[in-house]
Design a protein around this motif. Structure first.
Motif, PDB file in Angstrom:
ATOM      1  N   THR A 199      -2.976 -10.733 -28.779  1.00 32.24           N
ATOM      2  CA  THR A 199      -4.065 -10.595 -29.738  1.00 32.24           C
ATOM      3  C   THR A 199      -3.695  -9.533 -30.758  1.00 32.24           C
ATOM      4  O   THR A 199      -3.120  -8.510 -30.408  1.00 32.24           O
ATOM      5  CB  THR A 199      -5.371 -10.184 -29.019  1.00 32.24           C
ATOM      6  N   ILE A 200      -4.018  -9.804 -32.008  1.00 37.11           N
ATOM      7  CA  ILE A 200      -3.775  -8.838 -33.077  1.00 37.11           C
ATOM      8  C   ILE A 200      -5.133  -8.393 -33.612  1.00 37.11           C
ATOM      9  O   ILE A 200      -5.905  -9.203 -34.107  1.00 37.11           O
ATOM     10  CB  ILE A 200      -2.931  -9.458 -34.213  1.00 37.11           C
ATOM     11  N   TYR A 201      -5.414  -7.114 -33.463  1.00 40.24           N
ATOM     12  CA  TYR A 201      -6.659  -6.535 -33.961  1.00 40.24           C
ATOM     13  C   TYR A 201      -6.354  -5.846 -35.284  1.00 40.24           C
ATOM     14  O   TYR A 201      -5.506  -4.957 -35.340  1.00 40.24           O
ATOM     15  CB  TYR A 201      -7.210  -5.499 -32.972  1.00 40.24           C
ATOM     16  N   VAL A 202      -7.036  -6.258 -36.354  1.00 37.64           N
ATOM     17  CA  VAL A 202      -6.779  -5.700 -37.684  1.00 37.64           C
ATOM     18  C   VAL A 202      -8.082  -5.167 -38.253  1.00 37.64           C
ATOM     19  O   VAL A 202      -9.097  -5.864 -38.265  1.00 37.64           O
ATOM     20  CB  VAL A 202      -6.189  -6.770 -38.635  1.00 37.64           C
ATOM     21  N   ASN A 203      -8.037  -3.935 -38.723  1.00 32.03           N
ATOM     22  CA  ASN A 203      -9.204  -3.318 -39.342  1.00 32.03           C
ATOM     23  C   ASN A 203      -8.779  -2.619 -40.623  1.00 32.03           C
ATOM     24  O   ASN A 203      -7.715  -2.008 -40.675  1.00 32.03           O
ATOM     25  CB  ASN A 203      -9.829  -2.276 -38.405  1.00 32.03           C
ATOM     26  N   TRP A 208     -17.399  -1.397 -41.095  1.00 30.92           N
ATOM     27  CA  TRP A 208     -17.498  -1.938 -39.732  1.00 30.92           C
ATOM     28  C   TRP A 208     -16.310  -1.564 -38.859  1.00 30.92           C
ATOM     29  O   TRP A 208     -16.296  -1.847 -37.664  1.00 30.92           O
ATOM     30  CB  TRP A 208     -17.616  -3.465 -39.779  1.00 30.92           C
ATOM     31  N   HIS A 209     -15.290  -0.955 -39.424  1.00 29.51           N
ATOM     32  CA  HIS A 209     -14.060  -0.731 -38.660  1.00 29.51           C
ATOM     33  C   HIS A 209     -14.270   0.135 -37.417  1.00 29.51           C
ATOM     34  O   HIS A 209     -13.568  -0.015 -36.428  1.00 29.51           O
ATOM     35  CB  HIS A 209     -12.945  -0.168 -39.550  1.00 29.51           C
ATOM     36  N   LEU A 210     -15.253   1.004 -37.443  1.00 28.25           N
ATOM     37  CA  LEU A 210     -15.501   1.864 -36.284  1.00 28.25           C
ATOM     38  C   LEU A 210     -15.974   1.081 -35.061  1.00 28.25           C
ATOM     39  O   LEU A 210     -15.912   1.580 -33.942  1.00 28.25           O
ATOM     40  CB  LEU A 210     -16.508   2.961 -36.634  1.00 28.25           C
ATOM     41  N   LEU A 211     -16.428  -0.150 -35.274  1.00 33.38           N
ATOM     42  CA  LEU A 211     -16.842  -0.991 -34.148  1.00 33.38           C
ATOM     43  C   LEU A 211     -15.688  -1.840 -33.629  1.00 33.38           C
ATOM     44  O   LEU A 211     -15.854  -2.585 -32.672  1.00 33.38           O
ATOM     45  CB  LEU A 211     -18.005  -1.895 -34.562  1.00 33.38           C
ATOM     46  N   GLY A 212     -14.543  -1.729 -34.250  1.00 35.00           N
ATOM     47  CA  GLY A 212     -13.388  -2.512 -33.841  1.00 35.00           C
ATOM     48  C   GLY A 212     -12.508  -1.780 -32.851  1.00 35.00           C
ATOM     49  O   GLY A 212     -12.771  -0.628 -32.483  1.00 35.00           O
ATOM     50  N   SER A 243      -4.914   1.601 -44.054  1.00 37.88           N
ATOM     51  CA  SER A 243      -5.556   2.590 -44.922  1.00 37.88           C
ATOM     52  C   SER A 243      -5.931   1.981 -46.270  1.00 37.88           C
ATOM     53  O   SER A 243      -5.248   1.094 -46.778  1.00 37.88           O
ATOM     54  CB  SER A 243      -4.629   3.793 -45.128  1.00 37.88           C
ATOM     55  N   SER A 244      -7.034   2.453 -46.805  1.00 34.48           N
ATOM     56  CA  SER A 244      -7.505   2.073 -48.150  1.00 34.48           C
ATOM     57  C   SER A 244      -7.749   0.584 -48.335  1.00 34.48           C
ATOM     58  O   SER A 244      -7.541   0.056 -49.425  1.00 34.48           O
ATOM     59  CB  SER A 244      -6.516   2.557 -49.215  1.00 34.48           C
ATOM     60  N   THR A 245      -8.157  -0.107 -47.284  1.00 39.95           N
ATOM     61  CA  THR A 245      -8.438  -1.535 -47.436  1.00 39.95           C
ATOM     62  C   THR A 245      -9.836  -1.860 -46.936  1.00 39.95           C
ATOM     63  O   THR A 245     -10.306  -1.279 -45.964  1.00 39.95           O
ATOM     64  CB  THR A 245      -7.426  -2.412 -46.687  1.00 39.95           C
ATOM     65  N   PRO A 246     -10.497  -2.819 -47.593  1.00 36.28           N
ATOM     66  CA  PRO A 246     -11.840  -3.215 -47.191  1.00 36.28           C
ATOM     67  C   PRO A 246     -11.820  -4.281 -46.096  1.00 36.28           C
ATOM     68  O   PRO A 246     -10.766  -4.683 -45.616  1.00 36.28           O
ATOM     69  CB  PRO A 246     -12.424  -3.784 -48.485  1.00 36.28           C
ATOM     70  N   HIS A 247     -12.982  -4.752 -45.762  1.00 42.64           N
ATOM     71  CA  HIS A 247     -13.187  -5.781 -44.744  1.00 42.64           C
ATOM     72  C   HIS A 247     -12.388  -7.042 -45.092  1.00 42.64           C
ATOM     73  O   HIS A 247     -12.450  -7.533 -46.207  1.00 42.64           O
ATOM     74  CB  HIS A 247     -14.681  -6.093 -44.659  1.00 42.64           C
TER      75      HIS A 247
END
Length: 92
Positions: free
Chosen positions: A24-28, A34-38, A55-59
């Motif tokens: 599995t690849i988890y990407v945030n 929402w990244h803090l919930l990932g 870094s510096s990227t949105p959803h």
């Protein structure tokens, strides 16, 4: 960790995902609210799971089509993900 029941539920959900998933690849995106919930840290298991926090990227920035103005971290993460998936397919 907070003592609220929702925080405890989220904690255990993440623990379960870290232990039962494989390949599995988890990407945030770090700029995604929402990244803090990932899953933000590499699971400490023997399974082939990967975690990327860009870094510096949105959803969902990693799944958009590449563009000339993409941050270098996003471009490098896309390359790394492609290499991981290629490796998995070559193992089949």
């Amino acid at each position: 960790m907070s003592d609220t029941s929702s925080d405890k539920c989220l904690y255990w959900l993440i623990v379960i995902y870290r232990t039962i998933t494989d390949r599995t690849i988890y990407v945030n995106g770090e700029a995604d609210p929402w990244h803090l919930l990932g899953i933000l840290e590499q699971p400490n298991t023997d399974k082939e799971n990967y975690v990327f926090v860009i870094s510096s990227t949105p959803h969902c920035a990693d799944i958009y089509a590449p563009a000339d103005g993409d941050p270098p971290a996003l471009t490098e993460t896309r390359k790394a993900i492609l290499n991981i998936i290629k490796n998995w397919l070559n193992q089949m």
